[in-house]
Write a protein that holds these residues in place. Structure first.
Motif, mmCIF file in Angstrom:
data_model
loop_
_atom_site.group_PDB
_atom_site.id
_atom_site.type_symbol
_atom_site.label_atom_id
_atom_site.label_comp_id
_atom_site.label_asym_id
_atom_site.label_seq_id
_atom_site.Cartn_x
_atom_site.Cartn_y
_atom_site.Cartn_z
ATOM 1 N N GLY A 176 0.827 -1.206 0.000
ATOM 2 C CA GLY A 176 0.000 0.000 0.000
ATOM 3 C C GLY A 176 0.862 1.257 0.000
ATOM 4 O O GLY A 176 2.079 1.191 0.178
ATOM 5 N N SER A 177 0.178 2.420 -0.175
ATOM 6 C CA SER A 177 0.972 3.661 -0.204
ATOM 7 C C SER A 177 1.569 3.892 1.185
ATOM 8 O O SER A 177 1.027 3.451 2.198
ATOM 9 N N GLY A 178 2.717 4.547 1.201
ATOM 10 C CA GLY A 178 3.414 4.760 2.475
ATOM 11 C C GLY A 178 4.340 3.606 2.829
ATOM 12 O O GLY A 178 5.021 3.641 3.852
ATOM 13 N N THR A 179 4.354 2.574 1.967
ATOM 14 C CA THR A 179 5.283 1.466 2.233
ATOM 15 C C THR A 179 6.656 1.825 1.669
ATOM 16 O O THR A 179 6.761 2.347 0.560
ATOM 17 N N HIS A 180 7.674 1.529 2.442
ATOM 18 C CA HIS A 180 9.050 1.773 2.004
ATOM 19 C C HIS A 180 9.755 0.422 1.866
ATOM 20 O O HIS A 180 9.576 -0.452 2.709
ATOM 21 N N ALA A 181 10.542 0.272 0.808
ATOM 22 C CA ALA A 181 11.231 -1.012 0.605
ATOM 23 C C ALA A 181 12.609 -0.778 0.012
ATOM 24 O O ALA A 181 12.809 0.164 -0.772
ATOM 25 N N ALA A 182 13.549 -1.611 0.390
ATOM 26 C CA ALA A 182 14.882 -1.565 -0.231
ATOM 27 C C ALA A 182 15.503 -2.951 -0.147
ATOM 28 O O ALA A 182 15.200 -3.724 0.767
ATOM 29 N N TYR A 183 16.332 -3.243 -1.144
ATOM 30 C CA TYR A 183 17.142 -4.469 -1.097
ATOM 31 C C TYR A 183 18.566 -4.067 -1.453
ATOM 32 O O TYR A 183 18.794 -3.406 -2.474
ATOM 33 N N LEU A 184 19.503 -4.419 -0.608
ATOM 34 C CA LEU A 184 20.923 -4.143 -0.884
ATOM 35 C C LEU A 184 21.688 -5.454 -0.801
ATOM 36 O O LEU A 184 21.404 -6.278 0.074
#
Ligand SMILES: Cc1cc2nc3c(=O)[nH]c(=O)nc-3n(C[C@H](O)[C@H](O)[C@H](O)COP(=O)(O)OP(=O)(O)OC[C@H]3O[C@@H](n4cnc5c(N)ncnc54)[C@H](O)[C@@H]3O)c2cc1C
Length: 286
Positions: A176-184
């Motif tokens: 949903g909106s407001g979700t933050h994601a990252a893959y390093l």
């Protein structure tokens, strides 16, 4: 290195492919891009007498968005995922991950389903897919079943796939909106030495609730890190960042291999976890 002799089957429907799986049993194996399978066969590690090519089965192709879920057909390649506008829009962290897999030859031929089904521990997708709550869809003579990624991957080169089943798709709930994601990730060789995925809600630069933090590639299977210490934390909260780095170091059981010693990998897990948490919070809105 020569391929041993084998018979290639090219079913045109899912029903035909399942029928072949049932009839040929342990002597046959599904074959998609062949980037892992043919290499293993050339090295004499996989003595399959029958290959079932799944690429001509229409039910296994395509990427669709339906009811808030991105359905990635089993024959979808890494390249297609890296370029697909629906993936870029709904799951940009996945598109970026796919863009960084191996080299162009692997991305054009290799599939996401093949990556998961091979269950090589040094892989990028499992950590992010776990953090996103993705499922692997399996079909066999007893019907369809869905498994979360960590239930599908049971160990190094081991999955819960039965000898008469096929992976038909990977389903990823669209955040949903407001979700933050990252893959390093961190690589010294062709494949990742380790990777960290972070997915969660943040408001005004602070985590809301508990983001999912998953460490991949360093262990036999992805490890979820307890992340309660991040609730309410912002980018300047050094105590919370150190606590999550420590929780990640504790959660993994690094293997000793060419990518590094367990102590070295544990240290890197801490460093990368901190960075991934910051990357997600500061730039990774989906
Ligand atoms: C040089 C190189 C670099 C790489 N770098 C990376 C990297 O940086 N990061 C990373 O994550 N990965 C990396 N990989 C792994 C790559 O992602 C996989 O090789 C690829 O995704 C496998 O897909 P494939 O379609 O070629 O599978 P195949 O080789 O065709 O099959 C692999 C396995 O999956 C099974 N399988 C395939 N499709 C199905 C299906 N529909 N149902 C059931 N079982 C199935 C096969 O039976 C086999 O066991 C690299 C590989 C190579 C060779």
């Amino acid at each position: 290195m020569m391929l041993p002799p084998f018979r290639l089957h090219r079913p045109r429907t899912l029903a035909e492919a399942i029928d072949l799986r049932v009839r040929l049993g342990e002597e046959a194996v599904p074959y998609a891009g062949g980037t892992e399978l043919l290499l293993a066969m050339k090295l004499g590690l996989a003595p399959w007498r029958h290959l079932i090519d799944v690429k001509l089965i229409p039910e296994l192709g395509g990427i669709q968005v339906q009811d808030g879920v991105l359905r990635i057909g089993a024959t979808t390649t890494h390249h297609r995922l890296a370029c697909d506008p629906a993936v870029a829009r709904s799951l940009p962290a996945l598109a970026r991950l796919e863009e960084g897999i191996g080299n162009v030859r692997v991305r054009v031929a290799g599939t996401l389903a093949g990556n998961l089904a091979f269950a090589e521990p040094h892989a990028d997708p499992p950590a992010l897919l776990t953090a996103l709550g993705a499922s692997v869809v399996l079909v066999g003579p007893r019907g369809e079943r869905r498994l979360g990624v960590t239930r599908f991957l049971v160990g190094a080169y081991q999955t819960d796939l039965a000898a008469d089943e096929l992976v038909t798709a990977i389903e990823v709930p669209i955040p949903g909106s407001g979700t933050h994601a990252a893959y390093l990730n961190f690589k010294v060789l062709e494949r990742p030495s380790l990777g960290v995925a972070v997915v969660g809600s943040a408001v005004g630069g602070r985590w809301r609730g508990q983001p999912a933090v998953v460490v991949g590639a360093v262990d036999r299977v992805p490890r979820q890190v307890p992340s309660h210490c991040l609730d309410g934390a912002g980018a300047d909260d050094q105590e919370a960042l150190e606590a999550i780095a420590e929780a990640a170091r504790d959660a993994v059981e690094p293997s000793d291999d060419l990518a590094g010693s367990p102590a070295y990998k544990r240290h890197l897990v801490g460093v990368l976890t901190r960075r991934a948490v910051l990357a997600a919070l500061q730039g990774g809105e989906t």
